[in-house]
Design a protein around this motif. Structure first.
Motif, PDB file in Angstrom:
ATOM      1  N   GLN A 151       0.849  -2.085  -4.065  1.00  0.00           N
ATOM      2  CA  GLN A 151      -0.491  -2.329  -4.616  1.00  0.00           C
ATOM      3  C   GLN A 151      -0.617  -3.836  -4.856  1.00  0.00           C
ATOM      4  O   GLN A 151      -0.607  -4.306  -5.973  1.00  0.00           O
ATOM      5  CB  GLN A 151      -0.674  -1.521  -5.905  1.00  0.00           C
ATOM      6  CG  GLN A 151      -0.618  -0.016  -5.687  1.00  0.00           C
ATOM      7  CD  GLN A 151      -0.489   0.770  -6.977  1.00  0.00           C
ATOM      8  OE1 GLN A 151      -0.263   0.220  -8.053  1.00  0.00           O
ATOM      9  NE2 GLN A 151      -0.613   2.086  -6.884  1.00  0.00           N
ATOM     10  N   TYR A 152      -0.754  -4.560  -3.751  1.00  0.00           N
ATOM     11  CA  TYR A 152      -0.592  -6.009  -3.822  1.00  0.00           C
ATOM     12  C   TYR A 152      -1.837  -6.753  -4.270  1.00  0.00           C
ATOM     13  O   TYR A 152      -1.770  -7.928  -4.611  1.00  0.00           O
ATOM     14  CB  TYR A 152      -0.100  -6.563  -2.490  1.00  0.00           C
ATOM     15  CG  TYR A 152      -1.052  -6.461  -1.318  1.00  0.00           C
ATOM     16  CD1 TYR A 152      -2.091  -7.377  -1.152  1.00  0.00           C
ATOM     17  CD2 TYR A 152      -0.892  -5.466  -0.358  1.00  0.00           C
ATOM     18  CE1 TYR A 152      -2.935  -7.296  -0.066  1.00  0.00           C
ATOM     19  CE2 TYR A 152      -1.734  -5.381   0.729  1.00  0.00           C
ATOM     20  CZ  TYR A 152      -2.768  -6.293   0.874  1.00  0.00           C
ATOM     21  OH  TYR A 152      -3.610  -6.211   1.965  1.00  0.00           O
ATOM     22  N   ALA A 153      -2.985  -6.088  -4.283  1.00  0.00           N
ATOM     23  CA  ALA A 153      -4.221  -6.746  -4.710  1.00  0.00           C
ATOM     24  C   ALA A 153      -4.646  -6.202  -6.068  1.00  0.00           C
ATOM     25  O   ALA A 153      -5.058  -5.050  -6.196  1.00  0.00           O
ATOM     26  CB  ALA A 153      -5.331  -6.519  -3.685  1.00  0.00           C
ATOM     27  N   ASN A 189      -5.363  -1.814  -9.128  1.00  0.00           N
ATOM     28  CA  ASN A 189      -4.149  -2.183  -8.396  1.00  0.00           C
ATOM     29  C   ASN A 189      -4.241  -1.518  -7.027  1.00  0.00           C
ATOM     30  O   ASN A 189      -3.996  -0.311  -6.905  1.00  0.00           O
ATOM     31  CB  ASN A 189      -2.907  -1.705  -9.137  1.00  0.00           C
ATOM     32  CG  ASN A 189      -2.782  -2.298 -10.527  1.00  0.00           C
ATOM     33  OD1 ASN A 189      -2.529  -3.475 -10.689  1.00  0.00           O
ATOM     34  ND2 ASN A 189      -2.976  -1.465 -11.546  1.00  0.00           N
ATOM     35  N   LEU A 190      -4.606  -2.294  -6.012  1.00  0.00           N
ATOM     36  CA  LEU A 190      -4.978  -1.718  -4.728  1.00  0.00           C
ATOM     37  C   LEU A 190      -3.910  -1.904  -3.656  1.00  0.00           C
ATOM     38  O   LEU A 190      -3.326  -2.980  -3.525  1.00  0.00           O
ATOM     39  CB  LEU A 190      -6.278  -2.355  -4.226  1.00  0.00           C
ATOM     40  CG  LEU A 190      -7.503  -2.264  -5.146  1.00  0.00           C
ATOM     41  CD1 LEU A 190      -8.692  -2.949  -4.493  1.00  0.00           C
ATOM     42  CD2 LEU A 190      -7.826  -0.819  -5.489  1.00  0.00           C
ATOM     43  N   ASP A 191      -3.697  -0.840  -2.907  1.00  0.00           N
ATOM     44  CA  ASP A 191      -3.007  -0.940  -1.624  1.00  0.00           C
ATOM     45  C   ASP A 191      -4.102  -0.907  -0.564  1.00  0.00           C
ATOM     46  O   ASP A 191      -4.572   0.162  -0.188  1.00  0.00           O
ATOM     47  CB  ASP A 191      -2.032   0.222  -1.424  1.00  0.00           C
ATOM     48  CG  ASP A 191      -1.458   0.263  -0.003  1.00  0.00           C
ATOM     49  OD1 ASP A 191      -1.635  -0.726   0.740  1.00  0.00           O
ATOM     50  OD2 ASP A 191      -0.862   1.291   0.375  1.00  0.00           O
ATOM     51  N   PRO A 192      -4.538  -2.058  -0.077  1.00  0.00           N
ATOM     52  CA  PRO A 192      -5.649  -2.089   0.876  1.00  0.00           C
ATOM     53  C   PRO A 192      -5.378  -1.332   2.173  1.00  0.00           C
ATOM     54  O   PRO A 192      -6.323  -0.970   2.881  1.00  0.00           O
ATOM     55  CB  PRO A 192      -5.847  -3.590   1.132  1.00  0.00           C
ATOM     56  CG  PRO A 192      -5.356  -4.244  -0.121  1.00  0.00           C
ATOM     57  CD  PRO A 192      -4.165  -3.412  -0.517  1.00  0.00           C
ATOM     58  N   THR A 193      -4.104  -1.080   2.490  1.00  0.00           N
ATOM     59  CA  THR A 193      -3.810  -0.301   3.697  1.00  0.00           C
ATOM     60  C   THR A 193      -4.077   1.188   3.487  1.00  0.00           C
ATOM     61  O   THR A 193      -4.141   1.946   4.454  1.00  0.00           O
ATOM     62  CB  THR A 193      -2.339  -0.473   4.114  1.00  0.00           C
ATOM     63  OG1 THR A 193      -1.487   0.195   3.171  1.00  0.00           O
ATOM     64  CG2 THR A 193      -1.951  -1.935   4.197  1.00  0.00           C
ATOM     65  N   ARG A 194      -4.178   1.596   2.229  1.00  0.00           N
ATOM     66  CA  ARG A 194      -4.395   2.996   1.834  1.00  0.00           C
ATOM     67  C   ARG A 194      -3.253   3.915   2.261  1.00  0.00           C
ATOM     68  O   ARG A 194      -3.421   5.129   2.335  1.00  0.00           O
ATOM     69  CB  ARG A 194      -5.747   3.514   2.339  1.00  0.00           C
ATOM     70  CG  ARG A 194      -6.935   2.755   1.740  1.00  0.00           C
ATOM     71  CD  ARG A 194      -8.254   3.317   2.199  1.00  0.00           C
ATOM     72  NE  ARG A 194      -9.377   2.540   1.663  1.00  0.00           N
ATOM     73  CZ  ARG A 194     -10.073   2.861   0.580  1.00  0.00           C
ATOM     74  NH1 ARG A 194      -9.763   3.963  -0.089  1.00  0.00           N
ATOM     75  NH2 ARG A 194     -11.077   2.112   0.162  1.00  0.00           N
ATOM     76  N   GLN A 195      -2.092   3.355   2.511  1.00  0.00           N
ATOM     77  CA  GLN A 195      -0.918   4.177   2.799  1.00  0.00           C
ATOM     78  C   GLN A 195      -0.386   4.837   1.530  1.00  0.00           C
ATOM     79  O   GLN A 195       0.269   5.875   1.586  1.00  0.00           O
ATOM     80  CB  GLN A 195       0.167   3.332   3.460  1.00  0.00           C
ATOM     81  CG  GLN A 195      -0.211   2.813   4.838  1.00  0.00           C
ATOM     82  CD  GLN A 195       0.884   1.938   5.446  1.00  0.00           C
ATOM     83  OE1 GLN A 195       1.978   1.829   4.901  1.00  0.00           O
ATOM     84  NE2 GLN A 195       0.582   1.321   6.571  1.00  0.00           N
TER      85      GLN A 195
END
Length: 368
Positions: free
Chosen positions: A106-108, A272-278
């Motif tokens: 959750q890099y963003a 806390n987002l994982d923009p890849t949605r994995q």
């Protein structure tokens, strides 16, 4: 909604954890249930996980074996707060929150700021609409990478190192995310914050990568600031800012300042987002566990409501999220506010008022 229509279903993991966390998460779930029931086009399924500092004291772990695999089954995570007076903060943070954020990439970390209708900023000239910022924080490495150590403890020559880790991969993906976000906003403006005059390695790399990524976004106006100067700009010239991107530590500090300038840390959300949605993304209010007011029924649930609205946007329910936030601001505008915003209402009173406002909003929309 037609009886034949298929509802969109979203699975939400809830973790109240410590302090006022369970209180505000319960308030958020109450409002979300009301919203989903009134809207009718989507359904929210909640599963609660009782992971907290109490769990740690009983079992030696915040997250049980297989816990992260359980979380992966959900579409999103609604998190309260972690931290207890009798557990060192570095143990609780690394034991629960960071133990989710980092493995789930959750890099963003996204933290919007605004002054709510009916509330006041401590800035004497700032009004509703003047602070419209989004702070994007690098959430996977940097100053919080956990690298370093201590030796010769307790001796005069004891040494402690805290190593900030910056990789081109992580910095570039985060800055690109910030440019893409700025590109979608009306002002299309981005400020890159570093401390490259004193930190001549990692921070200079940040500056260089920002300049490289900027070439792919000619329609975004961007500038860069040193973090110390940025604190002054946020106070003295808030209208000049739009999207702000910074390192893990710098953005952590700046976003708390932003919340205070908007009126209270009790209204500030985090995604806390994982923009890849994995992996599922995690949504939490900024304010922390606040043990001094735990159990008193006075915690401000607005940060959780805004956090929940950001979660709905991430899940594709933009219209419902907007309606929810309109109702939250209608409540603050009517003066139903907790004491951190200058009011006298309690958690339940604010929550019930938002639910009543939702009923009015959906009732009027059906009539029209």
């Amino acid at each position: 909604m037609s009886p034949m229509a298929t509802q969109r279903v979203h699975s939400i993991a809830t973790l109240g954890a410590d302090g006022i966390g369970p209180e505000v998460v319960d308030a958020g779930v109450q409002v979300l249930r009301k919203l989903a029931n009134l809207d009718g086009t989507f359904k929210l399924e909640f599963k609660d996980y009782d992971w907290s500092s109490e769990t740690y004291k009983k079992t030696g772990k915040y997250i049980p074996d297989g816990g992260l695999e359980e979380l992966k089954k959900h579409d999103a995570i609604l998190f309260g707060a972690v931290g207890a007076p009798d557990v060192p903060d570095h143990i609780s943070l690394w034991g629960l929150r960071l133990a989710i954020c980092q493995p789930f990439q959750q890099y963003a970390n996204v933290r919007p700021t605004k002054i709510f209708r009916g509330t006041e900023s401590p800035l004497r000239k700032a009004e509703h609409g003047d602070l419209d910022w989004v702070i994007v924080r690098e959430n996977s490495e940097g100053e919080y990478a956990g690298q370093g150590g201590r030796s010769h403890r307790g001796l005069p020559w004891e040494v402690a190192t805290e190593v900030a880790i910056f990789t081109r991969h992580a910095v570039e993906r985060l800055i690109r995310f910030a440019f893409e976000l700025a590109q979608k906003r009306e002002r299309r403006s981005l400020t890159v914050v570093t401390k490259s005059n004193a930190q001549r390695n990692g921070m200079v790399m940040w500056d260089e990568i920002a300049a490289e990524v900027a070439k792919d976004f000619p329609d975004v106006k961007w500038d860069k600031m040193l973090v110390d100067a940025m604190t002054c700009r946020m106070v003295l010239d808030p209208r000049s800012l739009d999207v702000i991107v910074a390192t893990n530590l710098h953005a952590d500090i700046l976003s708390d300042l932003a919340a205070a300038l908007a009126g209270s840390i009790g209204i500030a959300p985090t995604s806390n987002l994982d923009p890849t949605r994995q992996n599922p993304s995690m949504f939490e209010p900024i304010h922390g566990s606040a043990f001094d007011i735990t159990g008193k029924g006075v915690a401000n649930p607005v940060a959780t409501f805004w956090t929940a609205a950001e979660m709905l946007i991430w899940l594709g329910e933009e219209e419902a999220a907007k309606k929810m936030m309109d109702c939250v601001e209608a409540v603050t505008e009517r003066g139903i506010r907790t004491r951190d915003l200058g009011g006298s209402a309690g958690t339940k009173e604010v929550t019930n008022a938002v639910c009543a406002e939702l009923e009015k909003a959906y009732g009027s929309s059906k009539q029209t």
